[in-house]
Motif scaffolding. Structure first.
Motif, PDB file in Angstrom:
ATOM      1  N   SER A 311       0.852  -1.186   0.000  1.00 36.00           N
ATOM      2  CA  SER A 311       0.000   0.000   0.000  1.00 36.00           C
ATOM      3  C   SER A 311       0.889   1.237   0.000  1.00 36.00           C
ATOM      4  CB  SER A 311      -0.908  -0.004   1.233  1.00 36.00           C
ATOM      5  OG  SER A 311      -1.654   1.199   1.317  1.00 36.00           O
ATOM      6  N   THR A 312       0.656   2.131  -0.939  1.00 27.09           N
ATOM      7  CA  THR A 312       1.371   3.407  -0.987  1.00 27.09           C
ATOM      8  C   THR A 312       0.347   4.518  -1.143  1.00 27.09           C
ATOM      9  OG1 THR A 312       1.679   3.219  -3.394  1.00 27.09           O
ATOM     10  CG2 THR A 312       3.449   2.408  -1.985  1.00 27.09           C
ATOM     11  N   ASN A 313       0.502   5.580  -0.364  1.00 29.59           N
ATOM     12  CA  ASN A 313      -0.480   6.666  -0.343  1.00 29.59           C
ATOM     13  C   ASN A 313       0.225   8.001  -0.156  1.00 29.59           C
ATOM     14  OD1 ASN A 313      -3.158   4.899   0.236  1.00 29.59           O
ATOM     15  ND2 ASN A 313      -1.476   4.139   1.488  1.00 29.59           N
ATOM     16  N   ILE A 314      -0.400   9.049  -0.653  1.00 29.10           N
ATOM     17  CA  ILE A 314       0.123  10.397  -0.483  1.00 29.10           C
ATOM     18  C   ILE A 314      -1.042  11.367  -0.495  1.00 29.10           C
ATOM     19  CG2 ILE A 314       0.529  10.692  -2.977  1.00 29.10           C
ATOM     20  CD1 ILE A 314       3.008  12.365  -2.242  1.00 29.10           C
ATOM     21  N   ALA A 315      -0.994  12.386   0.357  1.00 27.98           N
ATOM     22  CA  ALA A 315      -2.030  13.425   0.390  1.00 27.98           C
ATOM     23  C   ALA A 315      -1.368  14.761   0.686  1.00 27.98           C
ATOM     24  CB  ALA A 315      -3.091  13.113   1.447  1.00 27.98           C
ATOM     25  N   SER A 316      -1.813  15.791   0.024  1.00 29.71           N
ATOM     26  CA  SER A 316      -1.155  17.086   0.096  1.00 29.71           C
ATOM     27  C   SER A 316      -1.328  17.750   1.453  1.00 29.71           C
ATOM     28  CB  SER A 316      -1.703  18.015  -0.999  1.00 29.71           C
ATOM     29  OG  SER A 316      -3.092  18.223  -0.820  1.00 29.71           O
ATOM     30  N   GLY A 317      -0.343  18.575   1.803  1.00 28.64           N
ATOM     31  CA  GLY A 317      -0.384  19.418   2.994  1.00 28.64           C
ATOM     32  C   GLY A 317      -0.163  20.862   2.611  1.00 28.64           C
ATOM     33  N   ASP A 318      -0.303  21.751   3.556  1.00 26.17           N
ATOM     34  CA  ASP A 318      -0.187  23.176   3.279  1.00 26.17           C
ATOM     35  C   ASP A 318       1.282  23.598   3.336  1.00 26.17           C
ATOM     36  OD1 ASP A 318      -1.854  25.441   2.619  1.00 26.17           O
ATOM     37  OD2 ASP A 318      -1.148  26.347   4.483  1.00 26.17           O
ATOM     38  N   ASP A 319       1.777  24.161   2.240  1.00 25.90           N
ATOM     39  CA  ASP A 319       3.189  24.542   2.169  1.00 25.90           C
ATOM     40  C   ASP A 319       3.480  25.889   2.809  1.00 25.90           C
ATOM     41  OD1 ASP A 319       4.024  22.255   0.753  1.00 25.90           O
ATOM     42  OD2 ASP A 319       3.228  23.092  -1.110  1.00 25.90           O
ATOM     43  N   ASN A 320       2.520  26.796   2.726  1.00 30.30           N
ATOM     44  CA  ASN A 320       2.774  28.168   3.178  1.00 30.30           C
ATOM     45  C   ASN A 320       1.500  28.713   3.816  1.00 30.30           C
ATOM     46  OD1 ASN A 320       3.422  30.836   3.580  1.00 30.30           O
ATOM     47  ND2 ASN A 320       4.152  31.207   1.496  1.00 30.30           N
ATOM     48  N   ALA A 321       1.510  28.869   5.133  1.00 34.70           N
ATOM     49  CA  ALA A 321       0.328  29.343   5.850  1.00 34.70           C
ATOM     50  C   ALA A 321       0.010  30.801   5.542  1.00 34.70           C
ATOM     51  CB  ALA A 321       0.530  29.168   7.352  1.00 34.70           C
ATOM     52  N   LYS A 322       0.936  31.526   4.900  1.00 34.60           N
ATOM     53  CA  LYS A 322       0.734  32.949   4.637  1.00 34.60           C
ATOM     54  C   LYS A 322       0.307  33.243   3.206  1.00 34.60           C
ATOM     55  CE  LYS A 322       4.067  34.321   8.197  1.00 34.60           C
ATOM     56  NZ  LYS A 322       5.307  35.078   8.519  1.00 34.60           N
ATOM     57  N   ASP A 323       0.222  32.216   2.349  1.00 30.81           N
ATOM     58  CA  ASP A 323      -0.220  32.503   0.990  1.00 30.81           C
ATOM     59  C   ASP A 323      -1.746  32.460   0.925  1.00 30.81           C
ATOM     60  OD1 ASP A 323      -0.972  29.858   0.986  1.00 30.81           O
ATOM     61  OD2 ASP A 323       0.557  29.183  -0.432  1.00 30.81           O
ATOM     62  N   LYS A 324      -2.295  32.513  -0.260  1.00 23.67           N
ATOM     63  CA  LYS A 324      -3.743  32.613  -0.434  1.00 23.67           C
ATOM     64  C   LYS A 324      -4.387  31.262  -0.732  1.00 23.67           C
ATOM     65  CE  LYS A 324      -3.590  37.418  -2.021  1.00 23.67           C
ATOM     66  NZ  LYS A 324      -3.974  38.369  -3.101  1.00 23.67           N
ATOM     67  N   GLN A 325      -3.658  30.164  -0.426  1.00 19.29           N
ATOM     68  CA  GLN A 325      -4.175  28.837  -0.700  1.00 19.29           C
ATOM     69  C   GLN A 325      -4.170  27.973   0.556  1.00 19.29           C
ATOM     70  OE1 GLN A 325      -2.284  26.754  -3.889  1.00 19.29           O
ATOM     71  NE2 GLN A 325      -3.016  28.146  -5.480  1.00 19.29           N
ATOM     72  N   LEU A 326      -5.110  27.017   0.591  1.00 20.65           N
ATOM     73  CA  LEU A 326      -5.075  25.937   1.567  1.00 20.65           C
ATOM     74  C   LEU A 326      -4.840  24.652   0.784  1.00 20.65           C
ATOM     75  CD1 LEU A 326      -5.509  24.756   4.434  1.00 20.65           C
ATOM     76  CD2 LEU A 326      -7.913  24.467   3.821  1.00 20.65           C
ATOM     77  N   ASN A 327      -3.705  24.008   1.058  1.00 25.68           N
ATOM     78  CA  ASN A 327      -3.337  22.804   0.313  1.00 25.68           C
ATOM     79  C   ASN A 327      -3.550  21.510   1.097  1.00 25.68           C
ATOM     80  OD1 ASN A 327      -0.773  24.973  -0.438  1.00 25.68           O
ATOM     81  ND2 ASN A 327      -2.180  24.299  -2.049  1.00 25.68           N
ATOM     82  N   THR A 328      -4.050  21.599   2.321  1.00 25.11           N
ATOM     83  CA  THR A 328      -4.260  20.403   3.136  1.00 25.11           C
ATOM     84  C   THR A 328      -5.450  19.621   2.604  1.00 25.11           C
ATOM     85  OG1 THR A 328      -3.426  21.568   5.085  1.00 25.11           O
ATOM     86  CG2 THR A 328      -4.610  19.511   5.452  1.00 25.11           C
ATOM     87  N   PHE A 329      -5.202  18.341   2.282  1.00 25.43           N
ATOM     88  CA  PHE A 329      -6.267  17.460   1.822  1.00 25.43           C
ATOM     89  C   PHE A 329      -7.255  17.200   2.955  1.00 25.43           C
ATOM     90  CE2 PHE A 329      -7.959  13.148   1.154  1.00 25.43           C
ATOM     91  CZ  PHE A 329      -8.564  13.328  -0.075  1.00 25.43           C
ATOM     92  N   ASN A 330      -8.543  17.151   2.626  1.00 25.08           N
ATOM     93  CA  ASN A 330      -9.585  16.839   3.595  1.00 25.08           C
ATOM     94  C   ASN A 330     -10.138  15.458   3.259  1.00 25.08           C
ATOM     95  OD1 ASN A 330     -11.869  16.584   5.188  1.00 25.08           O
ATOM     96  ND2 ASN A 330     -12.597  18.651   4.825  1.00 25.08           N
ATOM     97  N   SER A 331      -9.958  14.497   4.173  1.00 21.12           N
ATOM     98  CA  SER A 331     -10.425  13.128   3.919  1.00 21.12           C
ATOM     99  C   SER A 331     -11.889  12.939   4.310  1.00 21.12           C
ATOM    100  CB  SER A 331      -9.536  12.117   4.653  1.00 21.12           C
ATOM    101  OG  SER A 331      -9.369  12.466   6.005  1.00 21.12           O
ATOM    102  N   LEU A 332     -12.600  14.024   4.598  1.00 24.59           N
ATOM    103  CA  LEU A 332     -14.055  14.074   4.782  1.00 24.59           C
ATOM    104  C   LEU A 332     -14.540  13.154   5.902  1.00 24.59           C
ATOM    105  CD1 LEU A 332     -15.315  14.298   1.066  1.00 24.59           C
ATOM    106  CD2 LEU A 332     -14.446  16.101   2.550  1.00 24.59           C
ATOM    107  N   TYR A 333     -15.115  12.009   5.565  1.00 24.05           N
ATOM    108  CA  TYR A 333     -15.689  11.084   6.553  1.00 24.05           C
ATOM    109  C   TYR A 333     -15.031   9.710   6.390  1.00 24.05           C
ATOM    110  CZ  TYR A 333     -19.213  14.771   6.480  1.00 24.05           C
ATOM    111  OH  TYR A 333     -19.848  15.981   6.511  1.00 24.05           O
ATOM    112  N   PRO A 334     -13.749   9.601   6.666  1.00 21.15           N
ATOM    113  CA  PRO A 334     -13.004   8.417   6.237  1.00 21.15           C
ATOM    114  C   PRO A 334     -13.124   7.243   7.197  1.00 21.15           C
ATOM    115  CG  PRO A 334     -11.539   9.907   7.386  1.00 21.15           C
ATOM    116  CD  PRO A 334     -12.893  10.587   7.338  1.00 21.15           C
TER     117      PRO A 334
END
Length: 452
Positions: A311-334
């Motif tokens: 099993s191999t998995n990857i999910a994005s995280g937030d690189d820069n808390a001060k930019d205008k994006q949220l990169n953290t993946f939301n796994s919803l109701y896992p």
């Protein structure tokens, strides 16, 4: 308590091969079971009469079926969550009781009601939010069936695909349910479903659970059969108030677009999934993603039928808390037991590699071991744990390696009605955890499940 013990004893003594070959196995989703076949054969005992109670003498499709489950589970923790939360040593005894009635009024109308009671006793631990719900309506829905379309209205359990984003939360004590509508069109050419839900908010008192009006969930899913594989294409929309990432809290509207390819052939099995997410989090634009892969091979000709998997998995995280994006993946109701029964690590801001081996020494016994090597993807984002909660202590510390965890499981299906399960996991603290002040974690599970 005495009637329950007597029932357990009688089911334990029932031989594993006593069920007739035509008799269906129990399903985790009890509404998927169908006992209409009992109309065409003699019912041998009281139990058969409970599974199929005809309501009209001239119609075998009008009947009532009764059943239930109860589960006893012990979770033991030593330094839970690496010691980065309070009250992290002790045991919790989880008691789950479910009973249901399935009414088939005709080929077009069906009603299903399931009542639940979830209780717990703790030693050295605080009770979790999903440990207790004294008595409530777990499910209560009506199915309206017309030709190839079925509409389900009411409180219902729902899982999507491999349960990566929406699951019934089997590992925890309180199973997940939703209030809403689910419509499915299935014919020779199409298998499409649409849904709109509110997650049922768990409250500890009796019959007080309600849909959480601060969260809305909706989506579409289509299933396709190719050769030698199958596929799903889906969209899920989520609207959630006061969502928390890192140290921020804001309203979230997120759109998930996913594809899953899965199948089995010639000893091989595979399950590959990719998801992209966009939307808004407060004033930020969401730009997140995940990839998941599970591949295995079963040596059917060898003794104990060993299966080797990766099993191999990857999910994005937030690189820069001060930019205008949220990169953290939301796994919803896992399904938080995706990695191990301890359900400690959440599939957010991470990548992992997990080899595993499963053996079947007996027809009804399965033994498995795996080793999970788990990193955080972005050093600027937190490590996320059960409940999709960030560990604040992991923000601002060096490193990416979080843990490597060994897990072993034994599952024994004594007969159709009774099964036992045992698990052990040891989490070795990596650099991120040690610099945050954490240490190794141990977890032990034992449980008995009875279905009738």
């Amino acid at each position: 308590m005495k009637p329950a013990l007597l029932l357990l004893a009688s089911l334990l003594l029932s031989p594993a091969g006593s069920a007739q070959e035509s008799e269906p196995a129990f399903n985790s989703n009890r509404w998927q079971e169908n006992y209409q076949y009992l109309a065409k054969q003699p019912r041998k005992n009281v139990y058969d009469n409970f599974k199929y109670l005809p309501l009209l003498s001239d119609r075998d499709d009008v009947y009532l079926s009764l059943g239930g489950n109860f589960r006893e589970r012990l979770n033991s923790y030593n330094n839970d969550l690496f010691g980065l939360k309070p009250h992290n040593d002790g045991q919790v005894f989880l008691h789950r009781f479910l009973v249901h009635a399935d009414l088939h009024a005709s080929e077009q109308v069906r009603a299903f009601i399931q009542l639940s009671s979830y209780l717990s006793d703790t030693v050295g631990l605080n009770k979790g939010s999903l440990d207790n719900n004294s008595a409530d309506l777990q499910q209560g829905f009506v199915d309206l069936h017309f030709q190839t379309v079925t509409a389900r209205v009411g409180r219902q359990e729902f899982a999507l695909g491999s349960s990566r984003l929406i699951s019934v939360r089997e590992g925890q004590n309180v199973r997940r349910a939703f209030d809403g509508v689910h419509v499915r069109l299935k014919n020779t050419y199409l298998d499409v479903e649409a849904f709109g839900f509110e997650e049922v908010e768990v409250k500890p008192a009796s019959f007080d659970d309600q849909g959480n009006t601060q969260e809305k969930l909706w989506g579409l899913n289509s299933k396709w059969a190719f050769k030698p594989t199958k596929a799903e294409f889906y969209y899920i929309g989520l609207q959630r108030q006061a969502a928390k990432y890192q140290t921020m809290m804001a309203d979230e509207t997120r759109h998930s677009f996913g594809t899953r390819v899965f199948g089995k052939q010639s000893g091989w099995d595979w399950n590959h999934e990719g998801i992209y997410q966009t939307g808004r989090y407060g004033s930020l634009t969401i730009n997140a993603w995940t990839l998941a892969s599970l591949t295995g091979y079963t040596f059917n000709s060898l003794k104990w039928r060993p299966r080797l998997g990766l099993s191999t998995n990857i999910a994005s995280g937030d690189d820069n808390a001060k930019d205008k994006q949220l990169n953290t993946f939301n796994s919803l109701y896992p399904n938080l037991s995706y990695f191990e029964e301890a359900a400690m690590l959440a599939p957010q801001n991470f990548f992992n590699i997990m080899p595993n081996l499963a053996l079947q020494p007996l027809t009804n016994v399965r033994v498995s071991v795996d080793w999970n090597f788990y990193w955080r993807l972005s050093k600027n984002d937190a490590v996320y744990v059960r409940g999709l909660n960030p560990l604040p202590q992991t923000l601002g510390v060096n490193g990416q390696f979080v843990t490597h965890a060994f897990s072993g499981n034994v599952d024994w299906e004594i007969n159709k009605y009774v099964s036992l399960g045992f698990s052990y996991s040891h989490f070795f603290a990596g650099q991120v955890i040690t610099e945050a002040g954490g240490h190794d974690t141990d977890y032990l599970r034992s449980q008995v499940n009875v279905a009738f």
